[in-house]
Scaffold this motif. Structure first.
Motif, PDB file in Angstrom:
ATOM      1  N   TYR B  33       0.849  -1.198  -0.326  1.00 29.36           N
ATOM      2  CA  TYR B  33      -0.062  -0.080   0.023  1.00 29.36           C
ATOM      3  C   TYR B  33       0.948   1.156   0.038  1.00 29.36           C
ATOM      4  O   TYR B  33       1.826   1.277   0.567  1.00 29.36           O
ATOM      5  N   SER B  95       1.429  -6.108   3.924  1.00 37.33           N
ATOM      6  CA  SER B  95       0.676  -6.929   5.063  1.00 37.33           C
ATOM      7  C   SER B  95       0.501  -8.376   4.293  1.00 37.33           C
ATOM      8  O   SER B  95       0.714  -8.626   2.962  1.00 37.33           O
ATOM      9  N   ASN B 100      -7.873  -8.977   6.704  1.00 36.78           N
ATOM     10  CA  ASN B 100      -7.831  -8.231   7.899  1.00 36.78           C
ATOM     11  C   ASN B 100      -6.472  -8.695   8.589  1.00 36.78           C
ATOM     12  O   ASN B 100      -6.423  -9.115   9.925  1.00 36.78           O
ATOM     13  N   SER B 101      -5.493  -8.539   8.166  1.00 33.49           N
ATOM     14  CA  SER B 101      -4.213  -8.516   8.465  1.00 33.49           C
ATOM     15  C   SER B 101      -3.566  -7.188   8.811  1.00 33.49           C
ATOM     16  O   SER B 101      -3.702  -6.250   7.930  1.00 33.49           O
ATOM     17  N   PRO B 102      -2.940  -6.922   9.730  1.00 32.21           N
ATOM     18  CA  PRO B 102      -2.539  -5.398  10.163  1.00 32.21           C
ATOM     19  C   PRO B 102      -1.515  -5.126   8.995  1.00 32.21           C
ATOM     20  O   PRO B 102      -0.415  -5.923   8.595  1.00 32.21           O
ATOM     21  N   LEU B 103      -1.591  -3.681   8.709  1.00 34.79           N
ATOM     22  CA  LEU B 103      -0.476  -3.205   7.739  1.00 34.79           C
ATOM     23  C   LEU B 103       0.685  -3.003   8.760  1.00 34.79           C
ATOM     24  O   LEU B 103       0.512  -2.374   9.647  1.00 34.79           O
ATOM     25  N   HIS B 104       1.951  -3.086   8.080  1.00 37.98           N
ATOM     26  CA  HIS B 104       3.159  -2.565   8.799  1.00 37.98           C
ATOM     27  C   HIS B 104       3.692  -1.479   7.731  1.00 37.98           C
ATOM     28  O   HIS B 104       4.054  -2.029   6.580  1.00 37.98           O
ATOM     29  N   PHE B 105       4.085  -0.543   8.235  1.00 42.40           N
ATOM     30  CA  PHE B 105       4.811   0.537   7.715  1.00 42.40           C
ATOM     31  C   PHE B 105       6.004   0.785   7.731  1.00 42.40           C
ATOM     32  O   PHE B 105       6.867   0.549   8.801  1.00 42.40           O
TER      33      PHE B 105
END
Lengths: 113, 114
Positions: B33, B95, B100-105
């Motif tokens: 993303y 992700s 519905n897995s968390p996004l890691h930035f």
């Protein structure tokens, strides 16, 4: 201390106190919610998430509460520490079958010594 | 393990120039993303890649913005003919494919257009 998200974007609490950060989300069909912590100069860091089939979830020193009736999400931080000072964002997944998070404007939490 | 890596961390460019921002996602993450964060604001969705599916470009603010993802891994966000209003922090996240897995930035690229 308690904040109301967009309407009170800053929250100051004494070190050691509990804090509550609130968030009003927009879509009653959202089924996944996340809290992120963002420190200056860094990207958002995942704290805790919750699915819509739950109303409470606990992590280490943090608890997320979900009230679907009033579309309200809160993050409780227990025994706050100076390292908890940051901006906290709630995010909701509004896209069924996809993963497009919509973020709130954030609340700045300041921990006073 | 390594997190999401973005480069450069800072970019200053003159109005009208093109810029390219790079993102290396977490290994094994199939979803990628791009978000934009203006000063003191929340995050604005730009574009989303999931595996070999067509990307969701619904958040791109104008046709000056484009992104590609080569080999299902590294992604490049390109802004052509930059404008001052493009100044912001551009954040990449990845992700797992699982819904519905968390996004890691990553830590973002701070773009300043002068």
């Amino acid at each position: 201390g308690e904040s109301v998200g967009l309407h009170l974007p800053t929250l100051s609490v004494q070190e050691g106190d509990n804090s509550i950060i609130n968030c009003a989300y927009s879509n009653s069909a959202s089924d996944y919610f996340i809290w992120y912590k963002q420190e200056s100069g860094k990207g958002p860091q995942f704290i805790i998430d919750i699915r819509s089939n739950m109303d409470k979830r606990q992590g280490q020193r943090v608890t997320v509460l979900l009230n679907k009736t009033v579309k309200h999400l809160s993050l409780q931080i227990a025994a706050t520490q100076p390292g908890d000072s940051a901006v906290y964002f709630c995010a909701e997944n509004m896209s069924q079958g996809a993963q497009k998070l919509v973020f709130g404007q954030g609340t700045r939490l300041t921990i006073n010594p | 393990g390594a997190g999401v890596s973005q480069s450069p961390s800072n970019k200053v460019t003159e109005k009208g120039k093109d810029v390219e921002l790079r993102c290396d996602p977490i290994s094994g993450h199939t979803a990628l993303y791009w978000y934009r964060q203006s000063l003191g604001q929340g995050l604005e969705f730009l574009i989303y890649f999931q595996g070999n599916s067509a990307p969701d470009k619904s958040g791109l603010p104008s046709d000056r913005f484009s992104a590609e993802r080569t080999g299902g891994s590294v992604s490049t966000l390109t802004i052509q003919r930059t404008q001052q209003e493009d100044s912001a922090v551009y954040l990449c996240a990845s992700s797992l494919k699982k819904y519905n897995s968390p996004l890691h930035f990553g830590n973002g690229t701070r773009l300043t257009v002068t």
